[in-house]
Write a protein that holds these residues in place. Structure first.
Motif, mmCIF file in Angstrom:
data_model
loop_
_atom_site.group_PDB
_atom_site.id
_atom_site.type_symbol
_atom_site.label_atom_id
_atom_site.label_comp_id
_atom_site.label_asym_id
_atom_site.label_seq_id
_atom_site.Cartn_x
_atom_site.Cartn_y
_atom_site.Cartn_z
ATOM 1 N N TYR A 197 0.806 -1.220 0.000
ATOM 2 C CA TYR A 197 0.000 0.000 0.000
ATOM 3 C C TYR A 197 0.842 1.275 0.000
ATOM 4 O O TYR A 197 0.353 2.349 -0.350
ATOM 5 C CB TYR A 197 -0.973 0.005 1.179
ATOM 6 C CG TYR A 197 -0.340 0.272 2.536
ATOM 7 C CD1 TYR A 197 -0.113 1.571 2.985
ATOM 8 C CD2 TYR A 197 0.001 -0.770 3.389
ATOM 9 C CE1 TYR A 197 0.454 1.819 4.217
ATOM 10 C CE2 TYR A 197 0.568 -0.535 4.618
ATOM 11 C CZ TYR A 197 0.788 0.753 5.027
ATOM 12 O OH TYR A 197 1.363 0.994 6.250
ATOM 13 N N CYS A 200 1.775 1.777 -4.137
ATOM 14 C CA CYS A 200 0.843 1.632 -5.249
ATOM 15 C C CYS A 200 -0.521 2.147 -4.820
ATOM 16 O O CYS A 200 -0.764 2.428 -3.646
ATOM 17 C CB CYS A 200 0.747 0.169 -5.692
ATOM 18 S SG CYS A 200 -0.167 -0.884 -4.542
ATOM 19 N N ASN A 201 -1.419 2.262 -5.787
ATOM 20 C CA ASN A 201 -2.809 2.584 -5.506
ATOM 21 C C ASN A 201 -3.511 1.288 -5.132
ATOM 22 O O ASN A 201 -3.614 0.362 -5.943
ATOM 23 C CB ASN A 201 -3.466 3.217 -6.736
ATOM 24 C CG ASN A 201 -4.931 3.555 -6.499
ATOM 25 O OD1 ASN A 201 -5.786 2.680 -6.452
ATOM 26 N ND2 ASN A 201 -5.209 4.840 -6.346
ATOM 27 N N ASP A 204 -6.548 0.155 -7.388
ATOM 28 C CA ASP A 204 -6.144 -0.356 -8.705
ATOM 29 C C ASP A 204 -5.483 -1.724 -8.590
ATOM 30 O O ASP A 204 -5.739 -2.629 -9.389
ATOM 31 C CB ASP A 204 -5.180 0.631 -9.378
ATOM 32 C CG ASP A 204 -5.854 1.941 -9.761
ATOM 33 O OD1 ASP A 204 -7.109 1.975 -9.799
ATOM 34 O OD2 ASP A 204 -5.130 2.921 -10.005
ATOM 35 N N GLU A 224 -9.256 4.407 4.021
ATOM 36 C CA GLU A 224 -9.256 4.319 2.570
ATOM 37 C C GLU A 224 -9.146 2.878 2.078
ATOM 38 O O GLU A 224 -9.665 2.538 1.003
ATOM 39 C CB GLU A 224 -8.098 5.143 2.001
ATOM 40 C CG GLU A 224 -8.255 6.639 2.237
ATOM 41 C CD GLU A 224 -7.070 7.426 1.700
ATOM 42 O OE1 GLU A 224 -6.120 6.796 1.189
ATOM 43 O OE2 GLU A 224 -7.104 8.668 1.785
#
Length: 335
Positions: A197, A200-201, A204, A224
Protein backbone atom coordinates in the motif's frame (compact mmCIF):
# COMPACT_ATOMS: atom_id res chain seq x y z
CA UNK A 1 10.84 -6.27 46.30
CA UNK A 2 10.90 -3.14 44.17
CA UNK A 3 9.14 -3.13 40.79
CA UNK A 4 9.26 -0.70 37.87
CA UNK A 5 6.07 0.51 36.21
CA UNK A 6 5.01 2.63 33.24
CA UNK A 7 2.13 4.86 34.28
CA UNK A 8 -0.17 7.12 32.28
CA UNK A 9 -0.10 10.51 34.00
CA UNK A 10 -2.97 11.99 31.99
CA UNK A 11 -4.96 11.37 28.84
CA UNK A 12 -3.11 12.41 25.69
CA UNK A 13 -4.04 15.80 24.31
CA UNK A 14 -2.97 17.49 21.11
CA UNK A 15 0.71 16.83 21.82
CA UNK A 16 2.69 13.61 21.42
CA UNK A 17 1.42 10.61 23.41
CA UNK A 18 4.90 9.99 24.84
CA UNK A 19 4.48 13.06 27.03
CA UNK A 20 1.90 11.24 29.17
CA UNK A 21 4.14 8.35 30.28
CA UNK A 22 6.13 8.22 33.50
CA UNK A 23 8.46 5.54 34.89
CA UNK A 24 7.88 4.77 38.57
CA UNK A 25 9.41 2.41 41.13
CA UNK A 26 7.19 0.94 43.84
CA UNK A 27 7.68 -1.92 46.25
CA UNK A 28 5.36 -4.90 45.87
CA UNK A 29 2.71 -5.05 48.57
CA UNK A 30 2.10 -8.13 50.68
CA UNK A 31 -0.17 -10.78 49.22
CA UNK A 32 -3.71 -11.32 50.35
CA UNK A 33 -5.62 -14.57 50.07
CA UNK A 34 -6.22 -15.54 46.45
CA UNK A 35 -3.35 -13.40 45.16
CA UNK A 36 -0.02 -14.10 43.48
CA UNK A 37 3.14 -12.11 42.83
CA UNK A 38 4.44 -12.40 39.28
CA UNK A 39 7.82 -11.50 37.77
CA UNK A 40 6.92 -10.33 34.29
CA UNK A 41 9.05 -11.42 31.37
CA UNK A 42 7.39 -9.94 28.28
CA UNK A 43 4.65 -7.40 27.57
CA UNK A 44 2.47 -7.17 24.46
CA UNK A 45 2.34 -3.87 22.53
CA UNK A 46 -1.00 -3.62 20.73
CA UNK A 47 -2.77 -1.06 18.51
CA UNK A 48 -5.77 -1.25 20.82
CA UNK A 49 -3.73 0.56 23.48
CA UNK A 50 -4.61 3.83 21.79
CA UNK A 51 -8.27 3.25 22.63
CA UNK A 52 -7.44 2.35 26.22
CA UNK A 53 -5.88 5.78 26.82
CA UNK A 54 -8.79 7.73 25.34
CA UNK A 55 -11.47 8.85 27.77
CA UNK A 56 -14.23 7.84 25.37
CA UNK A 57 -16.75 5.02 25.25
CA UNK A 58 -15.18 1.82 23.95
CA UNK A 59 -15.32 -1.95 24.50
CA UNK A 60 -13.60 -1.60 27.89
CA UNK A 61 -13.08 1.25 30.39
CA UNK A 62 -10.14 3.60 29.76
CA UNK A 63 -6.97 3.51 31.82
CA UNK A 64 -7.29 5.97 34.70
CA UNK A 65 -4.69 8.76 35.00
CA UNK A 66 -1.95 7.71 37.40
CA UNK A 67 -2.52 4.01 36.78
CA UNK A 68 -0.10 1.45 35.40
CA UNK A 69 -0.57 1.27 31.63
CA UNK A 70 -2.80 -1.63 30.65
CA UNK A 71 -1.16 -4.46 28.70
CA UNK A 72 -1.14 -8.21 28.29
CA UNK A 73 1.92 -9.91 29.73
CA UNK A 74 3.49 -13.25 30.55
CA UNK A 75 5.52 -14.04 33.62
CA UNK A 76 6.40 -16.49 36.34
CA UNK A 77 4.69 -16.76 39.73
CA UNK A 78 7.28 -16.00 42.41
CA UNK A 79 4.96 -16.07 45.45
CA UNK A 80 1.47 -17.44 45.88
CA UNK A 81 -1.41 -17.32 48.34
CA UNK A 82 -3.71 -18.90 45.78
CA UNK A 83 -5.14 -22.39 45.38
CA UNK A 84 -4.99 -21.96 41.60
CA UNK A 85 -1.30 -21.18 41.11
CA UNK A 86 1.99 -22.34 42.60
CA UNK A 87 5.42 -20.77 42.61
CA UNK A 88 7.04 -21.49 39.26
CA UNK A 89 3.81 -21.49 37.26
CA UNK A 90 3.76 -19.37 34.11
CA UNK A 91 0.73 -17.13 33.67
CA UNK A 92 -0.72 -14.56 31.31
CA UNK A 93 -3.38 -11.88 31.53
CA UNK A 94 -3.80 -8.14 31.86
CA UNK A 95 -0.63 -7.57 33.87
CA UNK A 96 0.13 -3.97 32.90
CA UNK A 97 3.45 -2.55 31.76
CA UNK A 98 5.62 -3.39 34.77
CA UNK A 99 8.42 -5.70 35.82
CA UNK A 100 6.54 -7.28 38.74
CA UNK A 101 2.99 -7.18 40.02
CA UNK A 102 0.49 -8.60 42.50
CA UNK A 103 -2.71 -9.95 40.96
CA UNK A 104 -5.95 -11.66 41.91
CA UNK A 105 -5.76 -15.25 40.71
CA UNK A 106 -9.04 -15.02 38.77
CA UNK A 107 -7.48 -12.35 36.55
CA UNK A 108 -4.74 -14.67 35.25
CA UNK A 109 -4.61 -17.81 33.14
CA UNK A 110 -2.00 -20.53 33.46
CA UNK A 111 0.03 -21.34 30.35
CA UNK A 112 2.03 -24.43 29.52
CA UNK A 113 5.56 -23.09 29.03
CA UNK A 114 6.67 -26.57 27.93
CA UNK A 115 4.74 -26.12 24.67
CA UNK A 116 6.71 -23.09 23.48
CA UNK A 117 8.74 -20.10 24.65
CA UNK A 118 6.42 -18.10 26.95
CA UNK A 119 6.39 -15.03 24.70
CA UNK A 120 4.60 -17.08 22.02
CA UNK A 121 1.55 -16.86 24.29
CA UNK A 122 1.48 -13.13 23.52
CA UNK A 123 1.94 -13.82 19.82
CA UNK A 124 0.42 -16.54 17.66
CA UNK A 125 -0.48 -18.72 20.65
CA UNK A 126 -1.95 -15.77 22.55
CA UNK A 127 -4.63 -13.12 22.13
CA UNK A 128 -3.46 -12.01 18.69
CA UNK A 129 -3.48 -15.61 17.50
CA UNK A 130 -6.91 -16.24 18.99
CA UNK A 131 -8.22 -13.04 17.39
CA UNK A 132 -6.99 -13.97 13.93
CA UNK A 133 -8.21 -17.54 14.30
CA UNK A 134 -11.75 -16.82 15.51
CA UNK A 135 -12.22 -13.75 13.33
CA UNK A 136 -11.38 -15.71 10.22
CA UNK A 137 -12.64 -19.22 10.99
CA UNK A 138 -15.75 -18.46 13.06
CA UNK A 139 -16.94 -15.18 11.51
CA UNK A 140 -15.35 -15.06 8.06
CA UNK A 141 -15.67 -18.80 7.35
CA UNK A 142 -13.53 -18.93 4.19
CA UNK A 143 -14.26 -21.67 1.70
CA UNK A 144 -12.11 -23.43 -0.83
CA UNK A 145 -11.62 -21.39 -3.99
CA UNK A 146 -12.91 -18.11 -2.53
CA UNK A 147 -10.94 -14.87 -2.84
CA UNK A 148 -10.00 -13.50 0.57
CA UNK A 149 -8.27 -10.17 1.25
CA UNK A 150 -6.54 -9.38 4.55
CA UNK A 151 -5.23 -5.91 5.44
CA UNK A 152 -2.21 -5.45 7.72
CA UNK A 153 -1.55 -9.03 6.67
CA UNK A 154 2.03 -9.16 7.94
CA UNK A 155 0.95 -8.04 11.41
CA UNK A 156 0.33 -10.25 14.40
CA UNK A 157 -3.41 -10.73 13.87
CA UNK A 158 -3.50 -10.39 10.09
CA UNK A 159 -0.80 -12.99 9.49
CA UNK A 160 -2.72 -15.60 11.51
CA UNK A 161 -6.02 -14.75 9.81
CA UNK A 162 -4.40 -15.00 6.37
CA UNK A 163 -2.89 -18.41 7.16
CA UNK A 164 -6.21 -19.71 8.48
CA UNK A 165 -7.82 -18.71 5.18
CA UNK A 166 -5.05 -20.42 3.19
CA UNK A 167 -5.50 -23.57 5.25
CA UNK A 168 -9.18 -23.53 4.26
CA UNK A 169 -8.20 -23.57 0.58
CA UNK A 170 -8.95 -19.94 -0.22
CA UNK A 171 -7.00 -17.69 -2.58
CA UNK A 172 -5.55 -15.08 -0.23
CA UNK A 173 -4.31 -11.57 -1.05
CA UNK A 174 -2.49 -9.69 1.71
CA UNK A 175 -2.06 -5.93 2.00
CA UNK A 176 1.06 -4.70 3.82
CA UNK A 177 3.46 -1.77 3.87
CA UNK A 178 6.80 -2.11 2.09
CA UNK A 179 8.52 -4.69 -0.13
CA UNK A 180 10.03 -6.61 2.80
CA UNK A 181 6.64 -7.28 4.37
CA UNK A 182 5.12 -8.21 1.01
CA UNK A 183 7.98 -10.61 0.32
CA UNK A 184 7.34 -12.21 3.72
CA UNK A 185 3.66 -12.71 2.87
CA UNK A 186 4.36 -14.54 -0.35
CA UNK A 187 7.71 -16.15 0.41
CA UNK A 188 7.16 -17.30 4.01
CA UNK A 189 3.40 -17.39 4.51
CA UNK A 190 2.59 -18.63 1.02
CA UNK A 191 -0.09 -16.09 0.18
CA UNK A 192 -1.16 -15.91 -3.45
CA UNK A 193 -0.51 -12.19 -3.87
CA UNK A 194 0.69 -9.22 -1.81
CA UNK A 195 -0.10 -5.54 -2.29
CA UNK A 196 2.28 -2.86 -1.03
CA UNK A 197 0.00 0.00 0.00
CA UNK A 198 2.97 2.33 0.42
CA UNK A 199 4.02 2.06 -3.22
CA UNK A 200 0.84 1.63 -5.25
CA UNK A 201 -2.81 2.58 -5.51
CA UNK A 202 -4.54 -0.06 -3.40
CA UNK A 203 -7.82 0.10 -5.31
CA UNK A 204 -6.14 -0.36 -8.71
CA UNK A 205 -3.89 -3.14 -7.40
CA UNK A 206 -6.85 -4.98 -5.84
CA UNK A 207 -8.91 -4.70 -9.02
CA UNK A 208 -6.06 -6.32 -10.93
CA UNK A 209 -5.46 -9.02 -8.31
CA UNK A 210 -9.17 -9.80 -7.84
CA UNK A 211 -10.74 -9.86 -11.33
CA UNK A 212 -13.62 -12.00 -10.03
CA UNK A 213 -14.26 -9.71 -7.04
CA UNK A 214 -13.72 -10.38 -3.35
CA UNK A 215 -15.69 -12.92 -1.34
CA UNK A 216 -14.30 -12.13 2.11
CA UNK A 217 -12.38 -9.20 3.58
CA UNK A 218 -10.66 -9.27 6.97
CA UNK A 219 -10.10 -5.63 7.94
CA UNK A 220 -7.45 -4.41 10.37
CA UNK A 221 -7.02 -0.96 8.84
CA UNK A 222 -10.29 0.82 8.02
CA UNK A 223 -10.19 4.18 6.23
CA UNK A 224 -9.26 4.32 2.57
CA UNK A 225 -8.35 0.62 2.41
CA UNK A 226 -11.80 -0.42 3.61
CA UNK A 227 -13.32 1.94 1.05
CA UNK A 228 -11.25 0.42 -1.76
CA UNK A 229 -12.23 -3.12 -0.82
CA UNK A 230 -15.95 -2.36 -0.46
CA UNK A 231 -15.97 -1.23 -4.08
CA UNK A 232 -14.79 -4.68 -5.17
CA UNK A 233 -16.89 -6.96 -2.97
CA UNK A 234 -18.93 -9.76 -4.52
CA UNK A 235 -22.72 -9.78 -4.06
CA UNK A 236 -23.44 -11.14 -0.55
CA UNK A 237 -19.77 -10.94 0.37
CA UNK A 238 -18.58 -10.92 3.98
CA UNK A 239 -16.52 -8.30 5.80
CA UNK A 240 -14.95 -8.99 9.20
CA UNK A 241 -14.02 -5.79 11.06
CA UNK A 242 -11.21 -6.59 13.48
CA UNK A 243 -9.54 -3.16 13.72
CA UNK A 244 -9.00 0.19 12.06
CA UNK A 245 -5.43 1.24 12.82
CA UNK A 246 -5.55 4.03 10.22
CA UNK A 247 -8.22 5.72 12.37
CA UNK A 248 -6.71 5.27 15.82
CA UNK A 249 -5.31 8.81 16.01
CA UNK A 250 -8.93 9.95 16.44
CA UNK A 251 -10.53 6.88 17.98
CA UNK A 252 -13.84 8.58 18.80
CA UNK A 253 -14.10 10.41 15.48
CA UNK A 254 -13.25 7.58 13.08
CA UNK A 255 -14.75 8.14 9.62
CA UNK A 256 -16.64 5.54 7.66
CA UNK A 257 -16.13 4.81 3.95
CA UNK A 258 -17.81 7.16 1.45
CA UNK A 259 -19.15 4.19 -0.53
CA UNK A 260 -20.87 2.60 2.46
CA UNK A 261 -24.09 2.24 0.44
CA UNK A 262 -22.44 -0.68 -1.34
CA UNK A 263 -23.30 -2.59 1.82
CA UNK A 264 -26.93 -2.21 0.75
CA UNK A 265 -26.53 -2.55 -3.02
CA UNK A 266 -24.40 -5.70 -2.69
CA UNK A 267 -26.18 -7.19 0.35
CA UNK A 268 -22.91 -7.36 2.25
CA UNK A 269 -22.63 -8.97 5.65
CA UNK A 270 -20.40 -6.88 7.94
CA UNK A 271 -19.54 -7.88 11.49
CA UNK A 272 -17.15 -6.45 14.03
CA UNK A 273 -15.80 -8.29 17.05
CA UNK A 274 -13.25 -8.31 19.87
CA UNK A 275 -11.76 -11.20 21.79
CA UNK A 276 -14.21 -10.44 24.60
CA UNK A 277 -16.69 -12.42 22.48
CA UNK A 278 -14.46 -15.50 22.50
CA UNK A 279 -12.65 -15.70 25.85
CA UNK A 280 -14.61 -18.82 26.84
CA UNK A 281 -13.48 -20.57 23.63
CA UNK A 282 -9.69 -20.09 23.89
CA UNK A 283 -9.07 -23.87 24.21
CA UNK A 284 -10.64 -24.32 20.75
CA UNK A 285 -8.13 -21.92 19.24
CA UNK A 286 -5.19 -23.64 20.92
CA UNK A 287 -6.36 -27.01 19.60
CA UNK A 288 -5.71 -25.68 16.08
CA UNK A 289 -2.90 -23.18 16.65
CA UNK A 290 -0.47 -25.34 18.66
CA UNK A 291 -0.36 -28.36 16.31
CA UNK A 292 -0.30 -26.11 13.24
CA UNK A 293 2.68 -24.20 14.64
CA UNK A 294 4.55 -27.32 15.73
CA UNK A 295 4.25 -29.04 12.35
CA UNK A 296 5.12 -25.91 10.38
CA UNK A 297 1.71 -25.18 8.84
CA UNK A 298 1.46 -21.97 10.88
CA UNK A 299 4.26 -19.43 10.96
CA UNK A 300 4.62 -16.57 13.40
CA UNK A 301 7.31 -14.05 14.14
CA UNK A 302 8.00 -11.54 16.89
CA UNK A 303 9.67 -8.13 16.95
CA UNK A 304 11.17 -7.68 20.41
CA UNK A 305 12.15 -4.37 22.01
CA UNK A 306 14.35 -4.68 25.10
CA UNK A 307 13.81 -2.71 28.32
CA UNK A 308 10.74 -1.35 30.07
CA UNK A 309 12.14 2.17 29.73
CA UNK A 310 11.68 1.85 25.96
CA UNK A 311 7.90 1.46 26.16
CA UNK A 312 7.23 4.91 24.62
CA UNK A 313 9.37 4.04 21.59
CA UNK A 314 7.69 0.65 21.20
CA UNK A 315 4.22 2.19 21.52
CA UNK A 316 4.93 4.69 18.74
CA UNK A 317 6.62 2.06 16.57
CA UNK A 318 3.44 0.07 16.08
CA UNK A 319 1.54 3.06 14.68
CA UNK A 320 4.33 3.83 12.22
CA UNK A 321 4.29 0.26 10.97
CA UNK A 322 7.94 -0.27 11.88
CA UNK A 323 7.52 -3.65 13.54
CA UNK A 324 7.90 -6.89 11.63
CA UNK A 325 5.57 -9.35 13.30
CA UNK A 326 4.08 -9.28 16.79
CA UNK A 327 5.57 -6.36 18.75
CA UNK A 328 6.73 -7.33 22.23
CA UNK A 329 8.52 -5.51 25.03
CA UNK A 330 10.97 -7.56 27.08
CA UNK A 331 10.74 -6.08 30.59
CA UNK A 332 12.82 -8.63 32.50
CA UNK A 333 13.77 -12.23 32.89
CA UNK A 334 11.62 -14.06 35.40
CA UNK A 335 13.70 -15.23 38.35
Amino acid sequence: MEATQVRMREYPGAGPARDVWSLTHDRLRQLGDGEVAVALDTISIDPGMSGWITNKRSYMPPVKPGSVMRAFGVGEVIESKSDRFSTGDWVTGFTGVQTHGVFRDEHLRKIDASLSPPEKFLSGLGMTGYTGFFGMSDIGRPREGETVVVSAASGAVGSIAAQVAKAAGARVIGIAGGPEKCAYLQGKLGLDHAIDYKNCNVGDALAKACPDEIDLYFDNVGGETLEAVLGLMRYKGRVVICGAISQYDDFAGAKGPSNFMSVVTHSLNIRGFTMRDYMHRIPEALEWLVPAWKDGRLKMREHVVEGIENFPDAYEMIFRGENHGKLLLKVGRAQ
